[in-house]
Scaffold this active site. Structure first.
Site, PDB file in Angstrom:
ATOM      1  N   LYS A   1      33.620  35.065  32.009  1.00  0.00           N
ATOM      2  CA  LYS A   1      32.833  35.619  33.112  1.00  0.00           C
ATOM      3  C   LYS A   1      31.443  36.006  32.621  1.00  0.00           C
ATOM      4  CE  LYS A   1      36.578  37.834  35.761  1.00  0.00           C
ATOM      5  NZ  LYS A   1      36.399  37.095  37.017  1.00  0.00           N
TER       6      LYS A   1
ATOM      7  N   ARG B   1      46.980  33.998  39.396  1.00  0.00           N
ATOM      8  CA  ARG B   1      47.984  33.168  40.066  1.00  0.00           C
ATOM      9  C   ARG B   1      48.999  32.596  39.086  1.00  0.00           C
ATOM     10  NH1 ARG B   1      43.286  29.599  42.607  1.00  0.00           N
ATOM     11  NH2 ARG B   1      42.233  31.592  42.229  1.00  0.00           N
TER      12      ARG B   1
HETATM   13  N1  BES Z   1      40.238  39.011  38.824  1.00  0.00           N
HETATM   14  C1  BES Z   1      39.493  37.966  39.396  1.00  0.00           C
HETATM   15  C2  BES Z   1      39.181  38.172  40.864  1.00  0.00           C
HETATM   16  C3  BES Z   1      38.297  39.334  41.215  1.00  0.00           C
HETATM   17  C4  BES Z   1      36.938  39.160  41.352  1.00  0.00           C
HETATM   18  C5  BES Z   1      38.816  40.574  41.446  1.00  0.00           C
HETATM   19  C6  BES Z   1      36.126  40.215  41.677  1.00  0.00           C
HETATM   20  C7  BES Z   1      38.008  41.633  41.780  1.00  0.00           C
HETATM   21  C8  BES Z   1      36.654  41.453  41.894  1.00  0.00           C
HETATM   22  C9  BES Z   1      40.248  36.652  39.277  1.00  0.00           C
HETATM   23  O1  BES Z   1      41.081  36.516  38.179  1.00  0.00           O
HETATM   24  C10 BES Z   1      39.209  35.570  39.177  1.00  0.00           C
HETATM   25  O2  BES Z   1      38.468  35.593  38.264  1.00  0.00           O
HETATM   26  N2  BES Z   1      39.208  34.656  40.134  1.00  0.00           N
HETATM   27  C11 BES Z   1      38.257  33.614  40.170  1.00  0.00           C
HETATM   28  C12 BES Z   1      38.967  32.358  40.594  1.00  0.00           C
HETATM   29  C13 BES Z   1      38.144  31.126  40.479  1.00  0.00           C
HETATM   30  C14 BES Z   1      37.925  30.786  39.032  1.00  0.00           C
HETATM   31  C15 BES Z   1      38.854  30.013  41.186  1.00  0.00           C
HETATM   32  C16 BES Z   1      37.161  33.979  41.164  1.00  0.00           C
HETATM   33  O3  BES Z   1      37.474  34.557  42.206  1.00  0.00           O
HETATM   34  O4  BES Z   1      36.014  33.713  40.882  1.00  0.00           O
HETATM   35 ZN    ZN Z   2      40.074  35.835  36.449  1.00  0.00          ZN
END
Ligand code: BES
Ligand code: ZN
Ligand code: ZN
Length: 494
Positions: free
Chosen positions: A277, A351
């Site tokens: 990230k 997931r």
């Molecule tokens: N934990 C994150 C989702 C999230 C984002 C929670 C912001 C709370 C605040 C999750 O694991 C994630 O990173 N999801 C990605 C998925 C994508 C790579 C398909 C996302 O939402 O960007």
């Molecule tokens: Zn994530």
């Protein structure tokens, strides 16, 4: 904070602060305000005239009583229009009044809630909402501060007046149990990732279960491998922190009653893994175990309320890190369900671990399974911080969750789970892939989970509502503990 019902009158009650709730229709006719005004030589009426106070929802007015009544200060707290008073407006208004009382240095507070009697809310419900609003708004996370806040309300008395002592006492007890369960969730969420590891989460769950007579089993890395939980193993690979799979089993119903299974995402820190990230705000990803925290909090409340139901709580707990053994984009893992999963993006890790927990849930032959997860930024984009995304394969279950959420002040919004979203996650090399096209990310994530589910199931994406940088009414900054009160209400309503 000690909370009890009191037989005292508003005038005689001895406290640092007396909070009087009033709807806007009755600010001039409210019996308590009239009696106080008389004792104060019309100071309240004059104050209304001078400030233009109207009793709008959340509108506060403080008046020094100058020794004319038992309490040193009065805070008049507006509930807005009488016909529109709800449990949620009660929670919010009490929250504002309690925060003001604390900032004014009050140690003891009396609460007069007679005016909230509108709309046939009974004594127990009203007292419960007031206590939820009070405890949740005063919550602070200070474990890691050398100097703790000095201002603290130690005692809250709810004035009985014409009400029922038994009803108010029941409401206080319930509000306390719920708010303390939410506070436990908030503590777990707010605790930084270097403390709140999967092992820590498991230990906290175990301690909570022990205190409350819940059977608790923790699977470690070896057991997780023996169970063939390929999703959990895949995500845990990049971290030195061992994965834990938490199983909490509460038996409050008949042996033959099918259990409700609750599943909570327990990523104690989400760096994104190899698909790392960006740095900005990454510290907030300590909240990626908010679903798990809500499930642990809910189990505590279920046991304390002695609900007559069988409830299982499952929390797959891992840390998502980009270590030398970490999963890479393109890797394929086999989940407990037997479904093979191509990992396109290691940041879509929630997931993968939920897949195993949902497949594991089926072993309990549940009446329904509900998962809570901070799953997608896409859900946050869609709904902001005002509602959680609700997905599922059973209309009735969805309706029940929406209703439970409404009653709790936690909005769950029904989102689509069309067959088309399943087509979007077909993989070239495995059964499914963990990322779909650019758009519809919350729904493709739900479609991914659905592949591992057998019976009635609902998924609540709490990414937008689990955590906030800015306090608002009874929501303090940081972890919210979203879901605890909705889940309890849902189980009670069954
Ligand atoms: N934990 C994150 C989702 C999230 C984002 C929670 C912001 C709370 C605040 C999750 O694991 C994630 O990173 N999801 C990605 C998925 C994508 C790579 C398909 C996302 O939402 O960007
Ligand atoms: Zn994530
Ligand atoms: Zn995540």
């Amino acid at each position: 904070m000690r909370i009890s019902v009191s037989e005292n009158s508003p005038v005689s009650s001895k406290n640092d602060t007396l909070v009087v709730l009033t709807d806007s229709d009755s600010i001039r006719s409210n019996a308590t305000l009239k009696s106080l005004d008389k004792a104060l030589g019309s100071a309240i009426r004059k104050s209304f005239d001078r400030t233009g106070y109207e009793g709008k929802e959340g509108e506060l007015l403080k008046i020094d009583s100058l020794g004319n009544i038992g309490s040193a200060q009065i805070i008049i707290a507006g509930l807005g229009e009488k016909a529109k008073v709800t449990l949620e407006s009660l929670r919010r208004t009490v929250a504002g009044a309690m925060k003001l009382a604390r900032s004014e240095g009050a140690k003891s507070v009396a609460l007069e809630m007679r005016s909230a009697k509108a709309n046939r809310l009974d004594d127990s419900q009203r007292a419960q909402a007031c206590v939820e609003g009070a405890i949740l708004s005063l919550y602070r996370f200070e474990e890691l501060k050398s100097e703790k806040s000095k201002k603290k309300i130690e005692k809250l008395s709810i004035l009985k007046l014409g009400g029922s002592s038994a009803g108010i006492t029941r409401g206080i007890r319930k509000g306390k149990i719920l708010a303390e369960a939410v506070s436990l969730s908030r503590d777990l969420i707010n605790l930084p990732g270097n403390f709140a590891t999967p092992t820590y989460l498991a230990t906290q769950a175990k301690n909570m279960c022990k205190k409350n007579g819940i059977k608790c089993t923790i699977l470690g890395p070896k057991e997780i491998e023996a169970q063939k939980m390929g999703g959990v193993m895949a995500v845990a690979r990049g971290s030195h922190e061992p994965a834990k799979f938490i199983i909490m089993n509460y038996q409050g119903g008949k042996k033959s009653d099918q259990p409700i299974v609750l599943v909570g995402k327990g990523v104690t820190f989400d760096t994104g893994g190899i698909s790392i990230k960006p740095s900005a705000n990454m510290e907030e990803m300590k909240m990626d175990m908010s679903g798990g925290a809500a499930v642990i909090g809910t189990m505590k409340a279920v046991a304390e309320l002695k609900l007559a139901a069988n409830v299982i709580g499952l929390v797959p707990a891992v840390e998502n890190m980009p270590g030398g053994s970490a999963i890479k984009p393109g890797d394929v893992a086999t989940g407990l369900s037997g479904v093979t999963m191509e990992i396109i993006n290691t940041d879509a890790e929630g997931r993968l671990i939920l897949a195993d927990a949902l497949a594991y849930a089926d072993r309990f032959k549940p009446s329904c399974t509900i998962d809570l997860a901070t799953l997608t930024g896409a859900c946050m984009v869609a709904l902001g911080a005002h509602a959680a995304g609700l997905f599922g394969n059973d209309e009735k279950l969805i309706e029940k969750i929406i209703a439970a959420g409404k009653a709790s002040g936690e909005t769950c919004w029904h989102m689509p789970l069309l067959p088309e979203y399943s087509d979007d996650i077909k993989s070239e090399v495995a059964d499914i892939k963990n990322v779909g096209p650019r758009w519809g990310g919350a729904s493709t994530a739900a479609a991914f989970l659905q592949k591992h589910v057998k019976g009635d199931w609902a998924h609540i994406d709490i990414a937008g509502v689990a955590y906030t940088g800015k306090a608002k009414h009874y929501l303090t900054s940081g972890g919210q503990g979203f879901g605890v009160r909705t889940l309890i209400r849902f189980i009670e309503n069954l």
